[in-house]
Enzyme design. Structure first.
Site, PDB file in Angstrom:
ATOM      1  N   HIS A 309      70.469  45.689  82.427  1.00  0.00           N
ATOM      2  CA  HIS A 309      71.560  44.849  82.938  1.00  0.00           C
ATOM      3  C   HIS A 309      71.434  43.454  82.338  1.00  0.00           C
ATOM      4  CE1 HIS A 309      74.356  42.922  85.722  1.00  0.00           C
ATOM      5  NE2 HIS A 309      74.786  44.150  85.965  1.00  0.00           N
ATOM      6  N   ASP A 366      75.114  52.075  88.117  1.00  0.00           N
ATOM      7  CA  ASP A 366      75.701  53.335  87.634  1.00  0.00           C
ATOM      8  C   ASP A 366      74.728  54.501  87.646  1.00  0.00           C
ATOM      9  OD1 ASP A 366      77.423  51.185  85.492  1.00  0.00           O
ATOM     10  OD2 ASP A 366      78.369  52.456  86.990  1.00  0.00           O
TER      11      ASP A 366
HETATM   12  C1  SDX Z   1      77.659  47.565  84.507  1.00  0.00           C
HETATM   13  O1  SDX Z   1      77.695  42.630  83.851  1.00  0.00           O
HETATM   14  C2  SDX Z   1      77.810  43.296  84.972  1.00  0.00           C
HETATM   15  O2  SDX Z   1      77.689  42.778  86.068  1.00  0.00           O
HETATM   16  C3  SDX Z   1      78.123  44.787  84.805  1.00  0.00           C
HETATM   17  C4  SDX Z   1      78.101  45.620  86.063  1.00  0.00           C
HETATM   18  C5  SDX Z   1      79.212  45.237  87.018  1.00  0.00           C
HETATM   19  O3  SDX Z   1      79.067  45.509  88.212  1.00  0.00           O
HETATM   20  O4  SDX Z   1      80.284  44.762  86.544  1.00  0.00           O
HETATM   21  O5  SDX Z   1      76.849  45.491  86.690  1.00  0.00           O
HETATM   22  C6  SDX Z   1      78.347  47.109  85.743  1.00  0.00           C
HETATM   23  O6  SDX Z   1      78.251  47.512  83.465  1.00  0.00           O
HETATM   24  C7  SDX Z   1      76.216  48.012  84.592  1.00  0.00           C
HETATM   25  C8  SDX Z   1      75.628  48.388  83.207  1.00  0.00           C
HETATM   26  C9  SDX Z   1      76.061  49.806  82.856  1.00  0.00           C
HETATM   27  N1  SDX Z   1      75.680  50.134  81.488  1.00  0.00           N
HETATM   28  C10 SDX Z   1      74.664  50.960  81.181  1.00  0.00           C
HETATM   29  O7  SDX Z   1      73.938  51.492  82.015  1.00  0.00           O
HETATM   30  C11 SDX Z   1      74.523  51.249  79.685  1.00  0.00           C
HETATM   31  C12 SDX Z   1      73.052  51.146  79.289  1.00  0.00           C
HETATM   32  N2  SDX Z   1      72.628  49.751  79.396  1.00  0.00           N
HETATM   33  C13 SDX Z   1      72.644  48.955  78.161  1.00  0.00           C
HETATM   34  O8  SDX Z   1      73.652  49.272  77.275  1.00  0.00           O
HETATM   35  C14 SDX Z   1      72.394  47.463  78.419  1.00  0.00           C
HETATM   36  O9  SDX Z   1      71.309  47.388  79.241  1.00  0.00           O
HETATM   37  C15 SDX Z   1      73.512  46.611  78.978  1.00  0.00           C
HETATM   38  C16 SDX Z   1      74.762  46.749  78.211  1.00  0.00           C
HETATM   39  C17 SDX Z   1      73.757  46.950  80.399  1.00  0.00           C
HETATM   40  C18 SDX Z   1      73.020  45.150  78.917  1.00  0.00           C
HETATM   41  O10 SDX Z   1      72.947  44.818  77.574  1.00  0.00           O
HETATM   42  P1  SDX Z   1      72.358  43.381  77.119  1.00  0.00           P
HETATM   43  O11 SDX Z   1      72.244  42.450  78.247  1.00  0.00           O
HETATM   44  O12 SDX Z   1      73.157  42.961  75.923  1.00  0.00           O
HETATM   45  O13 SDX Z   1      70.884  43.742  76.734  1.00  0.00           O
HETATM   46  P2  SDX Z   1      70.385  43.980  75.267  1.00  0.00           P
HETATM   47  O14 SDX Z   1      71.232  45.035  74.605  1.00  0.00           O
HETATM   48  O15 SDX Z   1      70.246  42.661  74.604  1.00  0.00           O
HETATM   49  O16 SDX Z   1      68.940  44.650  75.548  1.00  0.00           O
HETATM   50  C19 SDX Z   1      67.743  43.910  75.434  1.00  0.00           C
HETATM   51  C20 SDX Z   1      66.737  44.925  74.887  1.00  0.00           C
HETATM   52  C21 SDX Z   1      67.148  45.504  73.521  1.00  0.00           C
HETATM   53  O17 SDX Z   1      65.964  45.908  72.865  1.00  0.00           O
HETATM   54  P3  SDX Z   1      65.222  44.850  71.815  1.00  0.00           P
HETATM   55  O18 SDX Z   1      66.303  44.424  70.823  1.00  0.00           O
HETATM   56  O19 SDX Z   1      64.733  43.718  72.682  1.00  0.00           O
HETATM   57  O20 SDX Z   1      64.129  45.671  71.191  1.00  0.00           O
HETATM   58  O21 SDX Z   1      66.638  46.065  75.761  1.00  0.00           O
HETATM   59  C22 SDX Z   1      67.095  47.244  75.073  1.00  0.00           C
HETATM   60  C23 SDX Z   1      67.904  46.767  73.888  1.00  0.00           C
HETATM   61  O22 SDX Z   1      67.867  47.734  72.847  1.00  0.00           O
HETATM   62  N3  SDX Z   1      67.917  47.991  76.032  1.00  0.00           N
HETATM   63  C24 SDX Z   1      67.873  49.311  76.175  1.00  0.00           C
HETATM   64  C25 SDX Z   1      68.764  49.593  77.217  1.00  0.00           C
HETATM   65  N4  SDX Z   1      69.320  48.453  77.652  1.00  0.00           N
HETATM   66  C26 SDX Z   1      68.797  47.465  76.904  1.00  0.00           C
HETATM   67  N5  SDX Z   1      67.144  50.269  75.535  1.00  0.00           N
HETATM   68  C27 SDX Z   1      67.363  51.545  75.958  1.00  0.00           C
HETATM   69  N6  SDX Z   1      68.213  51.904  76.963  1.00  0.00           N
HETATM   70  C28 SDX Z   1      68.912  50.945  77.605  1.00  0.00           C
HETATM   71  N7  SDX Z   1      69.750  51.284  78.608  1.00  0.00           N
END
Ligand code: SDX
Length: 431
Positions: A309, A366
């Site tokens: 998140h 989710d």
């Molecule tokens: C919702 O914003 C809100 O409030 C949203 C929400 C709402 O109520 O409106 O809460 C609802 O959208 C919840 C999120 C649902 N999405 C998912 O579950 C999809 C999986 N999650 C990721 O795609 C991700 O965690 C996000 C999109 C939720 C957040 O992305 P960020 O903040 O841009 O984080 P990031 O991509 O910069 O991640 C930081 C690191 C990265 O690795 P490094 O580059 O540091 O090596 O963490 C890794 C990412 O690759 N990472 C994940 C991951 N989420 C982040 N690696 C594997 N699986 C994941 N789910």
């Protein structure tokens, strides 16, 4: 708004230019620099792709503490609202700023009840969408089409806008339910005015095929799920709704855009993706390690859906509530859902794995909700529609707040250009 200002508390020097910036302090002690004059005084902009360090507005609706996993709406903790309120009570709180007293509650629920119908032409419109259309595409386009059903919305009057707010809360569940039924060749079910909001949705979906006692059990769970989805401050879809509204586009245009943004699997579409992931694991005889390995592989676009998140760097408090809802729903329905065990095993492995722990990746809202919808017999393709039904209240609350915002202006971010410098035109024959 009760924001404290520390005059000239921040100092910036860039390219030989100096400026002092005021620092604004929120009710929960969040701190922001007032960047309004940044470019005027220094010629410099702040670049922040994804807006992780950028505030777009001052808002009084919801506060999140991502480090502590705290969320409150208008000062009331979400867990208290989910345990004690109906969804319509929380929708009222988000939009009006206070929980309704008995009179206000009666008026509000009657207003929603009296608008809980789809006229014949709206039913007819729904019947003409291709049967295989994804429900989110149907919902977004039907919401946009509502401008054709409710008068000329060039520049809405306050009354028109407020009525559109009621219509969207009242009709979204019915559009979702009728789309579900017409895809299966079933007729439109009229809402039952004696039922509450969530129960009416289930009635409109399943009619008499769903025994009353099971419908009541599901409705109790669904009210809580709608509440935990209702608002989440400046998330992607809410920011989209605000941005569209900033051009004075009408409420249906803004909400239609919000539905599009929520549909993405990184946002609200994750609940559908989580179930696909859990079913993929089940298909591979519970090979959780394979999924964990893929999620950690930088060369693999696969992410652990339902994890991570932008704001929460600890367990999403809504995921904890959703898990409680799932446990009591499955018990009360007498449903044995193996995906719950798969989800809990996946959560356990991930939370012991340094890749996830070091990145503060925890289950989000989710991760468990799809299991509840599946137990209710709601098809996977409608899971993000369920998210939309809850979030409708938050989007509308932000639209109402933005309408009154004295700093309201069209949202128009800047950029840094990285393309070709100016060059001479080249005729076709010379290329
Ligand atoms: C919702 O914003 C809100 O409030 C949203 C929400 C709402 O109520 O409106 O809460 C609802 O959208 C919840 C999120 C649902 N999405 C998912 O579950 C999809 C999986 N999650 C990721 O795609 C991700 O965690 C996000 C999109 C939720 C957040 O992305 P960020 O903040 O841009 O984080 P990031 O991509 O910069 O991640 C930081 C690191 C990265 O690795 P490094 O580059 O540091 O090596 O963490 C890794 C990412 O690759 N990472 C994940 C991951 N989420 C982040 N690696 C594997 N699986 C994941 N789910």
């Amino acid at each position: 708004m009760n924001i404290k200002k520390q005059e000239a508390a921040a100092h910036l020097e860039v390219n030989g230019k100096k400026m002092d910036l005021d620092v604004l302090c929120g009710v929960e002690n969040e701190v922001a620099m007032d960047g309004l004059q940044l470019r005027n005084q220094t010629g410099v902009i702040n670049l922040d792709p994804g807006y992780g360090n950028t505030g777009s507005c001052v808002s009084s609706i919801t506060f999140l503490n991502g480090e502590k996993g705290v969320i409150h709406h208008r000062g009331y903790e979400l867990k208290d609202l989910a345990a004690n309120c109906s969804f319509l009570e929380v929708a009222y709180l988000l939009m009006k700023g206070e929980l309704p007293n008995p009179d206000q509650h009666r008026q509000w629920t009657e207003l929603v009840r009296d608008n809980s119908y789809l006229g014949p032409s709206l039913q007819e419109l729904l019947n003409h969408y291709p049967v295989k259309s994804h429900p989110m595409s149907v919902l977004a386009s039907v919401v946009l089409s509502l401008t054709g059903f409710y008068g000329d919305l060039g520049h809405e009057t306050y009354y028109q806008f407020d009525m559109d707010v009621v219509r969207l809360i009242a009709k979204t569940p019915l559009i979702a339910a009728h789309n579900f039924r017409r895809k299966r060749g079933m007729n439109y079910i009229y809402a039952d005015p004696s039922l509450g909001y969530a129960e009416n949705f289930l009635h409109s979906m399943f009619s008499k095929r769903l025994p009353k006692e099971r419908r009541k059990i599901m409705a109790t769970a669904l009210e809580k799920l709608l509440i935990i989805h209702a608002d989440h401050e400046q998330n992607c879809s809410t920011s989209t709704v605000r941005m569209i509204s900033s051009s004075d586009a009408n409420v249906y245009a803004a909400i239609g855009g919000g539905i599009g943004a929520l549909w993405g699997p990184l946002h609200g579409g994750a609940n559908e993706a989580v179930i696909n992931m859990l079913e993929y694991i089940k298909m591979r005889d519970g090979d959780l390690e394979a999924v964990i390995k893929r999620a950690k592989d930088k060369d693999d676009p696969f992410k652990l859906m339902g994890f991570g998140h932008r704001v929460y760097k600890t367990y999403d408090p809504r995921a904890a509530i959703a898990k409680e809802v799932v446990d009591s729903l499955l018990k009360d329905l007498g449903v044995d859902e193996p995906l719950v065990d798969t989800a809990m095993e996946l959560e356990k492995i991930a939370l012991e794995d340094d890749y996830f722990v070091s990145r503060n990746l925890y289950p989000n809202v989710d991760f468990y909700t799809g299991i509840a919808y599946k137990a209710m017999g709601i098809p996977k393709e409608m899971f993000t529609v369920m998210f939309t039904m809850g979030r409708m209240a938050g989007w509308l609350a932000h639209l109402l707040e933005f309408r009154e915002d004295e700093n309201r202006r069209i949202c128009r971010p800047r950029q840094i250009y990285a393309g070709k410098p100016i060059r001479e035109y080249v005729k076709m024959e010379d290329r």
